[in-house]
Write a protein that holds these residues in place. Structure first.
Motif, PDB file in Angstrom:
ATOM      1  N   PRO A  20      -7.371  11.730  -2.536  1.00 24.42           N
ATOM      2  CA  PRO A  20      -7.495  10.577  -1.630  1.00 24.42           C
ATOM      3  C   PRO A  20      -7.340   9.404  -2.421  1.00 24.42           C
ATOM      4  O   PRO A  20      -6.720   8.241  -1.965  1.00 24.42           O
ATOM      5  N   MET A  21      -7.751   9.418  -3.637  1.00 22.88           N
ATOM      6  CA  MET A  21      -7.581   7.993  -4.273  1.00 22.88           C
ATOM      7  C   MET A  21      -6.108   7.828  -4.834  1.00 22.88           C
ATOM      8  O   MET A  21      -5.483   6.988  -4.780  1.00 22.88           O
ATOM      9  N   THR A  22      -5.344   8.940  -5.208  1.00 22.12           N
ATOM     10  CA  THR A  22      -4.035   9.105  -5.949  1.00 22.12           C
ATOM     11  C   THR A  22      -3.093   8.699  -4.726  1.00 22.12           C
ATOM     12  O   THR A  22      -2.201   7.799  -4.966  1.00 22.12           O
ATOM     13  N   GLU A  23      -3.334   9.341  -3.597  1.00 22.63           N
ATOM     14  CA  GLU A  23      -2.575   8.924  -2.473  1.00 22.63           C
ATOM     15  C   GLU A  23      -2.634   7.537  -1.823  1.00 22.63           C
ATOM     16  O   GLU A  23      -1.633   6.947  -1.407  1.00 22.63           O
ATOM     17  N   ARG A  24      -3.880   7.140  -1.579  1.00 22.09           N
ATOM     18  CA  ARG A  24      -3.916   5.786  -1.237  1.00 22.09           C
ATOM     19  C   ARG A  24      -3.432   4.626  -2.213  1.00 22.09           C
ATOM     20  O   ARG A  24      -2.663   3.641  -1.943  1.00 22.09           O
ATOM     21  N   GLY A  25      -3.517   4.849  -3.640  1.00 21.41           N
ATOM     22  CA  GLY A  25      -2.867   3.976  -4.673  1.00 21.41           C
ATOM     23  C   GLY A  25      -1.462   3.966  -4.340  1.00 21.41           C
ATOM     24  O   GLY A  25      -0.627   2.983  -4.475  1.00 21.41           O
ATOM     25  N   ILE A  26      -0.744   5.008  -4.276  1.00 22.35           N
ATOM     26  CA  ILE A  26       0.722   5.316  -4.104  1.00 22.35           C
ATOM     27  C   ILE A  26       1.170   4.656  -2.912  1.00 22.35           C
ATOM     28  O   ILE A  26       1.986   3.773  -2.945  1.00 22.35           O
ATOM     29  N   GLU A  27       0.353   4.804  -1.766  1.00 19.77           N
ATOM     30  CA  GLU A  27       0.818   4.404  -0.558  1.00 19.77           C
ATOM     31  C   GLU A  27       0.470   2.424  -0.474  1.00 19.77           C
ATOM     32  O   GLU A  27       1.539   1.819  -0.200  1.00 19.77           O
ATOM     33  N   GLN A  28      -0.218   2.051  -1.386  1.00 18.65           N
ATOM     34  CA  GLN A  28      -0.512   0.697  -1.365  1.00 18.65           C
ATOM     35  C   GLN A  28       0.889   0.234  -2.338  1.00 18.65           C
ATOM     36  O   GLN A  28       1.207  -0.938  -2.185  1.00 18.65           O
ATOM     37  N   ALA A  29       1.352   1.067  -3.392  1.00 19.40           N
ATOM     38  CA  ALA A  29       2.383   0.434  -4.136  1.00 19.40           C
ATOM     39  C   ALA A  29       3.560   0.649  -3.560  1.00 19.40           C
ATOM     40  O   ALA A  29       4.250  -0.498  -3.521  1.00 19.40           O
ATOM     41  N   ALA A  30       3.694   1.420  -2.345  1.00 18.81           N
ATOM     42  CA  ALA A  30       4.889   1.631  -1.549  1.00 18.81           C
ATOM     43  C   ALA A  30       4.910   0.285  -0.666  1.00 18.81           C
ATOM     44  O   ALA A  30       5.980  -0.435  -0.438  1.00 18.81           O
ATOM     45  N   GLN A  31       3.914  -0.165  -0.036  1.00 18.89           N
ATOM     46  CA  GLN A  31       3.652  -1.308   0.672  1.00 18.89           C
ATOM     47  C   GLN A  31       3.789  -2.579  -0.058  1.00 18.89           C
ATOM     48  O   GLN A  31       4.677  -3.353   0.292  1.00 18.89           O
ATOM     49  N   GLU A  32       3.543  -2.569  -1.232  1.00 17.10           N
ATOM     50  CA  GLU A  32       3.685  -3.614  -2.315  1.00 17.10           C
ATOM     51  C   GLU A  32       5.276  -3.870  -2.570  1.00 17.10           C
ATOM     52  O   GLU A  32       6.005  -4.948  -2.325  1.00 17.10           O
ATOM     53  N   ALA A  33       5.977  -2.785  -2.553  1.00 18.82           N
ATOM     54  CA  ALA A  33       7.527  -2.776  -2.840  1.00 18.82           C
ATOM     55  C   ALA A  33       8.229  -3.227  -1.508  1.00 18.82           C
ATOM     56  O   ALA A  33       8.957  -3.782  -1.546  1.00 18.82           O
ATOM     57  N   ARG A  34       7.507  -2.986  -0.443  1.00 17.09           N
ATOM     58  CA  ARG A  34       8.159  -3.175   0.858  1.00 17.09           C
ATOM     59  C   ARG A  34       7.963  -4.722   1.060  1.00 17.09           C
ATOM     60  O   ARG A  34       8.892  -5.320   1.593  1.00 17.09           O
ATOM     61  N   ARG A  35       6.851  -5.337   0.426  1.00 13.37           N
ATOM     62  CA  ARG A  35       6.445  -6.562   0.751  1.00 13.37           C
ATOM     63  C   ARG A  35       7.482  -7.515  -0.086  1.00 13.37           C
ATOM     64  O   ARG A  35       7.951  -8.719   0.046  1.00 13.37           O
ATOM     65  N   ARG A  36       7.638  -7.036  -1.215  1.00 12.48           N
ATOM     66  CA  ARG A  36       8.463  -7.729  -2.546  1.00 12.48           C
ATOM     67  C   ARG A  36       9.912  -7.682  -2.237  1.00 12.48           C
ATOM     68  O   ARG A  36      10.663  -8.696  -2.618  1.00 12.48           O
ATOM     69  N   TRP A  37      10.338  -6.442  -1.807  1.00 11.51           N
ATOM     70  CA  TRP A  37      11.820  -6.444  -1.600  1.00 11.51           C
ATOM     71  C   TRP A  37      12.156  -5.924  -0.227  1.00 11.51           C
ATOM     72  O   TRP A  37      11.538  -5.059   0.420  1.00 11.51           O
ATOM     73  N   ALA A  38      13.263  -6.480   0.354  1.00 16.40           N
ATOM     74  CA  ALA A  38      13.915  -5.955   1.672  1.00 16.40           C
ATOM     75  C   ALA A  38      14.374  -4.651   1.670  1.00 16.40           C
ATOM     76  O   ALA A  38      15.368  -4.347   1.739  1.00 16.40           O
ATOM     77  N   LEU A  39      13.496  -3.459   1.789  1.00 18.73           N
ATOM     78  CA  LEU A  39      14.114  -2.289   1.816  1.00 18.73           C
ATOM     79  C   LEU A  39      14.264  -1.857   3.105  1.00 18.73           C
ATOM     80  O   LEU A  39      13.369  -2.004   4.122  1.00 18.73           O
ATOM     81  N   THR A  40      15.135  -0.808   3.173  1.00 19.35           N
ATOM     82  CA  THR A  40      15.665  -0.079   4.580  1.00 19.35           C
ATOM     83  C   THR A  40      14.742   1.268   4.336  1.00 19.35           C
ATOM     84  O   THR A  40      14.607   1.691   5.721  1.00 19.35           O
ATOM     85  N   ALA A  41      14.430   1.722   3.497  1.00 23.47           N
ATOM     86  CA  ALA A  41      13.979   3.047   3.332  1.00 23.47           C
ATOM     87  C   ALA A  41      13.204   3.235   1.820  1.00 23.47           C
ATOM     88  O   ALA A  41      13.716   2.572   1.044  1.00 23.47           O
ATOM     89  N   LEU A  42      12.137   4.174   1.902  1.00 25.61           N
ATOM     90  CA  LEU A  42      11.368   4.206   0.712  1.00 25.61           C
ATOM     91  C   LEU A  42      11.072   5.970   0.730  1.00 25.61           C
ATOM     92  O   LEU A  42      10.344   6.198   1.807  1.00 25.61           O
ATOM     93  N   SER A  43      11.104   6.535  -0.386  1.00 27.15           N
ATOM     94  CA  SER A  43      10.286   7.826  -0.368  1.00 27.15           C
ATOM     95  C   SER A  43       9.794   8.113  -1.983  1.00 27.15           C
ATOM     96  O   SER A  43      10.342   7.531  -2.820  1.00 27.15           O
ATOM     97  N   ILE A  44       8.775   8.578  -1.942  1.00 29.65           N
ATOM     98  CA  ILE A  44       8.105   8.895  -3.230  1.00 29.65           C
ATOM     99  C   ILE A  44       7.416  10.424  -2.902  1.00 29.65           C
ATOM    100  O   ILE A  44       6.594  10.552  -2.027  1.00 29.65           O
ATOM    101  N   ILE A  45       7.863  11.151  -3.845  1.00 32.00           N
ATOM    102  CA  ILE A  45       7.164  12.649  -3.967  1.00 32.00           C
ATOM    103  C   ILE A  45       6.712  12.777  -5.271  1.00 32.00           C
ATOM    104  O   ILE A  45       7.599  12.506  -6.567  1.00 32.00           O
TER     105      ILE A  45
END
Length: 150
Positions: free
Chosen positions: A51-76
């Motif tokens: 729960p903690m790790t996945e929440r942090g990764i999702e927040q980092a993904a949201q921050e990346a989307r906020r900072r850069w105009a991304l059309t797609a993103l994937s993290i595994i």
């Protein structure tokens, strides 16, 4: 997060299809090293509190989307026991322009390396050792401390 092996080539193909129409795609695949501090690595074990790790990764993904105009993103990211050469992490970003895709992927990898909640243990011929981020990992991550946009 996955507790089973994945194929980075298949992931990139799937991502490329989802990101069709983007100007550029950047991907990074991290692999288990064969050597650590001069000793052969037998395996790498990663644990996470999901729960903690996945929440942090999702927040980092949201921050990346906020900072850069991304059309797609994937993290595994893998957890569990892995052998040398096996993929640990796959990050892919797509954007209209290359700089945004490169910077977003770099930002996400810096987050995963320094802030994501994982416990990593290398099993080597010289014994077991817990792995912490290196000082240079924190220096790399410090680049992203201020607000940025592209």
């Amino acid at each position: 997060m996955l507790d089973a092996p994945f194929d980075p080539g298949e992931e990139l193909t799937r991502f490329s299809t989802a990101a069709a129409g983007s100007g550029g795609i950047v991907s990074f695949t991290g692999l288990v090293r064969a050597q650590a501090k001069g000793s052969a690595v037998r395996s790498l074990f990663l644990q996470a509190y999901s729960p903690m790790t996945e929440r942090g990764i999702e927040q980092a993904a949201q921050e990346a989307r906020r900072r850069w105009a991304l059309t797609a993103l994937s993290i595994i990211h893998r957890t569990g026991s892995m052998a040398p050469g096996e993929p640990i992490v796959f990050v892919a970003t797509a954007a209209a322009h290359r700089r945004a895709a490169f910077e977003a992927a770099d930002f996400l990898m810096d987050y995963l390396k320094t802030e994501a909640v994982f416990w990593k243990k290398e099993v080597t011929e010289a014994g077991d050792q817990w792995i912490e981020p290196r000082p240079e990992d924190y220096r790399d991550a410090a680049r992203w401390a201020g607000p940025q946009e592209s």
